[in-house]
Enzyme design. Structure first.
Site, PDB file in Angstrom:
ATOM      1  N   ASP A  17       0.848  -1.199   0.000  1.00  0.00           N
ATOM      2  CA  ASP A  17       0.000   0.000   0.000  1.00  0.00           C
ATOM      3  C   ASP A  17       0.882   1.247   0.000  1.00  0.00           C
ATOM      4  O   ASP A  17       1.637   1.485   0.949  1.00  0.00           O
ATOM      5  CB  ASP A  17      -0.899  -0.016   1.233  1.00  0.00           C
ATOM      6  CG  ASP A  17      -2.027   1.007   1.170  1.00  0.00           C
ATOM      7  OD1 ASP A  17      -2.108   1.719   0.154  1.00  0.00           O
ATOM      8  OD2 ASP A  17      -2.807   1.084   2.127  1.00  0.00           O
ATOM      9  N   ASP A 107      -3.257   2.378  -5.870  1.00  0.00           N
ATOM     10  CA  ASP A 107      -2.147   2.498  -4.933  1.00  0.00           C
ATOM     11  C   ASP A 107      -2.016   1.314  -3.976  1.00  0.00           C
ATOM     12  O   ASP A 107      -1.269   1.397  -2.994  1.00  0.00           O
ATOM     13  CB  ASP A 107      -2.253   3.800  -4.136  1.00  0.00           C
ATOM     14  CG  ASP A 107      -3.535   3.897  -3.325  1.00  0.00           C
ATOM     15  OD1 ASP A 107      -4.432   3.067  -3.532  1.00  0.00           O
ATOM     16  OD2 ASP A 107      -3.645   4.811  -2.486  1.00  0.00           O
ATOM     17  N   GLU A 108      -2.706   0.213  -4.235  1.00  0.00           N
ATOM     18  CA  GLU A 108      -2.561  -0.950  -3.361  1.00  0.00           C
ATOM     19  C   GLU A 108      -2.892  -2.238  -4.095  1.00  0.00           C
ATOM     20  O   GLU A 108      -3.680  -2.255  -5.045  1.00  0.00           O
ATOM     21  CB  GLU A 108      -3.427  -0.822  -2.105  1.00  0.00           C
ATOM     22  CG  GLU A 108      -4.906  -0.788  -2.371  1.00  0.00           C
ATOM     23  CD  GLU A 108      -5.733  -0.787  -1.089  1.00  0.00           C
ATOM     24  OE1 GLU A 108      -5.387  -1.535  -0.146  1.00  0.00           O
ATOM     25  OE2 GLU A 108      -6.728  -0.044  -1.041  1.00  0.00           O
TER      26      GLU A 108
END
Length: 402
Positions: A17, A107-108
């Site tokens: 993350d 983003d993860e």
């Protein structure tokens, strides 16, 4: 016949993350912002650096509230193209490390590194190399949690932030999980947390001790069984690759300024226009439209309606969305509105639907395709609806492919 999935002997699921993604990209690209509190966005904070979060700034929060908490914060406009470039670079590293990658957002992601020990080392060593590569090749901080289940890996990354690496070794899961507050569990929001607190349940261990039967009586059968399973670290889900979205959605934060009904309708029209194009671009059809609202007191409400037949037609979706907004308008007049969102759910692939015979002349589908092609060639605003002329409803946040 029920098939039991074999429990992993080792913690081999990674949850990676990126830390305060948008704000970290801004600090990377502008050295003058490093170490300073940064707010991304204008009227509503889309992201805040950890320096700003230390003052209590959270997302989504109005810019006015954020500035009151952190008067020295630097505000920067969102640069979604830069964020997508950074996301693609990070995901290239993910896929270079293991072929089993499940993107959750830009983003993860979850990564399964089981079976790589002989060629790549232990999961901790792999995670350390992943963090080092993202830092050197992309210039961003990233936190990685490692566990035997997806749920615990995600909790570990949240606990390990910022810029950390945290492993939950096999057979130590409950020792790690039970001291944590109940809000760490998926499905525990502010309302559920308050209800649990009223019953004397504040930690995950308290929840586990309360028992499945007590939780189902308190929260209902579905929620009670779900939360009890998580409190005992049970999560059989695998890291899945190639999974398509179950819904396509978008939302617009409106701030606390007064808004006319025409403003709200124009915002909804802009959302539908973009979602319709995304739906057709992904060659999907939807069966249900869900309207999501947030009021001035931060309470939320949803309204939904389903079609008799699945569709990707903008005009059909628009009619239903407008109807949902009209139905909710008395509530909006009474409580105000700070956010409008729309989701197209119950998706199916275009090829899975049997086409109806064209008994009546209807050129709506051809019109949608023609408008999509014009926007692809000449830009999003090359052709638009009259109600949107002169209005700007913001750019879409970066997202994984539909």
């Amino acid at each position: 016949m029920r098939i039991e999935r074999k429990e992993r002997a080792e913690a081999t699921i990674l949850h990676a993350d990126l830390d305060s993604f948008y704000a970290s990209v801004e600090q990377r690209d502008n050295p003058e912002l490093r170490g300073r509190p940064v707010l991304v966005g204008g009227g509503v904070v889309l992201a805040a650096s950890y320096e700003a979060k230390a003052y209590g700034v959270r997302t989504p929060m109005s810019g006015r509230e954020a500035r009151a908490l952190c008067p020295g914060a630097v505000e920067v406009p969102a640069r979604f193209d830069a964020y997508m470039d950074a996301s693609r670079a990070v995901f290239e590293i993910f896929h270079d490390i293991t072929p089993v990658v499940e993107g959750i957002s830009v983003d993860e992601a979850f990564l399964d590194v089981g079976g790589l020990r002989r060629i790549a080392g232990s999961p901790v060593e792999i995670a350390a190399r992943l963090r080092a590569r993202v830092a050197t090749e992309v210039g961003l901080p990233i936190t990685v949690g490692i566990a035997r289940t997806k749920f615990l890996a995600k909790v570990a990354s949240a606990v390990g932030k910022p810029d950390g690496l945290l492993e939950v070794p096999a057979r130590t899961e409950l020792d790690f999980l039970h001291p944590l507050p109940v809000r760490r569990l998926w499905g525990v929001g502010a309302v559920t947390e308050a209800k649990l607190a009223d019953a004397g349940i504040r930690s995950v261990g308290d929840l586990a001790s309360f028992g499945e039967h007590g939780l189902t009586n308190l929260l209902g059968r579905g929620s009670g069984r779900h939360l009890y399973a998580l409190s005992m670290a049970r999560d059989p889900r695998r890291v899945e690759t190639g999974r398509r979205r179950r819904s396509i959605g978008s939302q617009r934060a409106l701030g606390r300024r007064p808004k006319s009904e025409a403003d709200l309708e124009a915002t909804l029209v802009a959302i539908v226009e973009r979602l319709g194009k995304r739906l057709r671009g992904a060659e999907r059809l939807c069966r249900t439209v869900v309207l999501r609202l947030r009021f001035d007191d931060f309470a939320r409400a949803t309204r939904s309606r389903s079609f008799l037949e699945p569709t990707d037609r903008t005009d059909v979706i628009m009619a239903v969305a407008r109807g949902l907004l009209d139905d909710a308008m008395p509530l909006i007049r009474d409580r105000g509105c700070t956010l409008i969102g729309l989701s197209l759910t119950n998706l199916d692939d275009h090829d899975n639907i049997q086409l109806a015979l064209p008994f009546e002349a209807d050129h709506g589908a051809e019109l949608d395709i023609a408008m999509d092609q014009l926007r692809d060639r000449f830009g999003r605003d090359a052709v638009t609806r009259a109600v949107l002329v002169g209005r700007h409803h913001g750019d879409d946040a970066p997202m994984l492919p539909d």
